[in-house]
Design a protein around this motif. Structure first.
Motif, short mmCIF file in Angstrom:
data_model
loop_
_atom_site.label_atom_id
_atom_site.label_comp_id
_atom_site.label_asym_id
_atom_site.label_seq_id
_atom_site.Cartn_x
_atom_site.Cartn_y
_atom_site.Cartn_z
N ASN A 197 0.83 -1.21 0.00
CA ASN A 197 0.00 0.00 0.00
C ASN A 197 0.86 1.26 0.00
OD1 ASN A 197 -2.68 0.99 -0.06
ND2 ASN A 197 -2.57 1.51 2.11
N ARG A 214 2.39 1.67 -3.61
CA ARG A 214 1.47 2.09 -4.67
C ARG A 214 1.13 3.57 -4.56
NH1 ARG A 214 -4.39 1.94 -4.15
NH2 ARG A 214 -4.95 1.89 -1.94
N ASP A 215 1.11 4.12 -3.33
CA ASP A 215 0.95 5.56 -3.12
C ASP A 215 -0.26 6.11 -3.88
OD1 ASP A 215 1.55 8.04 -2.07
OD2 ASP A 215 2.94 8.55 -3.70
N GLY A 216 -1.41 5.45 -3.73
CA GLY A 216 -2.64 5.91 -4.36
C GLY A 216 -2.89 5.37 -5.75
N ARG A 217 -1.92 4.70 -6.34
CA ARG A 217 -2.12 4.10 -7.66
C ARG A 217 -2.87 2.78 -7.53
NH1 ARG A 217 3.94 3.44 -9.38
NH2 ARG A 217 4.06 3.08 -7.13
N ARG A 218 -3.27 2.22 -8.65
CA ARG A 218 -3.95 0.93 -8.64
C ARG A 218 -3.05 -0.14 -8.03
NH1 ARG A 218 -3.83 -3.70 -11.46
NH2 ARG A 218 -2.17 -2.89 -12.79
N PRO A 235 1.54 -0.98 -7.33
CA PRO A 235 2.94 -0.60 -7.59
C PRO A 235 3.49 -1.40 -8.77
CG PRO A 235 2.83 -2.10 -5.73
CD PRO A 235 1.41 -1.81 -6.10
N LYS A 236 4.54 -0.89 -9.38
CA LYS A 236 5.20 -1.63 -10.44
C LYS A 236 5.99 -2.79 -9.84
CE LYS A 236 5.63 2.26 -13.64
NZ LYS A 236 4.65 1.71 -14.58
N GLU A 255 9.38 -2.14 -8.49
CA GLU A 255 9.53 -1.37 -7.26
C GLU A 255 9.67 -2.26 -6.03
OE1 GLU A 255 6.99 2.35 -6.98
OE2 GLU A 255 5.98 1.30 -8.62
N SER A 258 -6.91 -5.73 -10.33
CA SER A 258 -6.95 -4.66 -9.32
C SER A 258 -7.43 -5.13 -7.96
CB SER A 258 -7.87 -3.53 -9.81
OG SER A 258 -9.20 -4.00 -9.98
N ASP A 309 1.77 -4.01 -11.10
CA ASP A 309 1.72 -3.45 -12.45
C ASP A 309 2.91 -3.96 -13.24
OD1 ASP A 309 1.49 -1.99 -14.73
OD2 ASP A 309 1.65 -0.01 -13.78
N ASP A 321 -8.65 1.31 -0.46
CA ASP A 321 -8.79 2.75 -0.29
C ASP A 321 -9.80 3.13 0.79
OD1 ASP A 321 -6.99 3.51 -2.34
OD2 ASP A 321 -8.51 2.95 -3.82
#
Length: 213
Positions: free
Chosen positions: A14, A17-21, A23-24, A27, A95, A122, A162
């Motif tokens: 979490n 991902r920092d608000g994204r769907r 993380p890559k 990462e 997701s 991702d 979220d």
């Protein structure tokens, strides 16, 4: 989400991902989750579209008594649960955050309960990935020497990260019925999935992912 392994990996994912769907996959730094690595795994899709292990931790391989890399993920479960597991992992590749509790049965007939968390990564449209961890509820003396050869799902929870990322109880677990008849009739509405139908010993959830969520 009750066990420390699931909670720790979720919070790491979490934060990344920092608000994204999601993380890559590039990462993910193994050193950041070194205490979890033995229990973690990464899934990918094979040429048939089936979820298979791309990587699996040493303790996880010991629990199942084999090298899991390249091994079919749904095949770890009893046949009646494999289609549901496949569908859940398809969601995790996209997701969904999926939490599964299940009972694993060893070669000699012993049993232990486990919690499984699956998270999307991702990897691009052509390389879907999933990150996860399997944590035993207890650690009996035989775990790792008497391989788990069968598993039966007890409950499933689809989590919205979220809404309640701390305790992750915004969606109740859905118990998966045993072979014995229970209160679920021919049609039943499960808010998390929509309409459910019993087909022999299986519970089938109609519909797909709501693209407006």
């Amino acid at each position: 989400m009750n066990l420390n392994g699931s909670i720790a990996l979720f919070h790491y994912w979490n934060q990344l991902r920092d608000g994204r769907r999601a993380p890559k996959r590039t990462e993910i730094e193994p050193a950041d989750i070194k205490n979890l690595l033995a229990d973690t795994f990464i899934l990918e899709k094979d040429t048939r579209g089936e979820a298979v292990f791309r990587l699996a931790g040493t303790r996880l391989c010991a629990i199942y008594g084999r090298e899991l890399k390249g091994f079919s993920f749904p095949s770890l479960w009893r046949e009646k649960d494999q289609r549901l597991v496949s569908r859940l992992m398809d969601g995790a590749f996209q997701s969904s955050v999926v939490l599964i509790t299940y009972e694993g049965f060893s070669r000699s007939g012993r049993s232990n309960r486990f919690e499984l968390l699956a998270l999307p990564l991702d990897g691009g449209a052509q390389h879907p990935r999933g990150l996860g961890v399997i944590t035993p509820e207890d650690k009996p003396f035989w775990l790792g020497s008497d391989p788990i050869t069968d598993a039966l799902i007890e409950s499933v929870r689809i989590i919205d990260p979220d809404k309640e990322p701390l305790y992750l109880k915004n969606r109740p677990a859905i118990p998966v019925p045993s072979l014995a008849p229970n209160e679920l009739g021919e049609n039943h509405i499960a808010p998390e999935y929509g309409q459910a139908r019993r087909i022999r010993h299986l519970v089938v959830f109609d519909g797909g992912r709501d693209t407006q969520d």
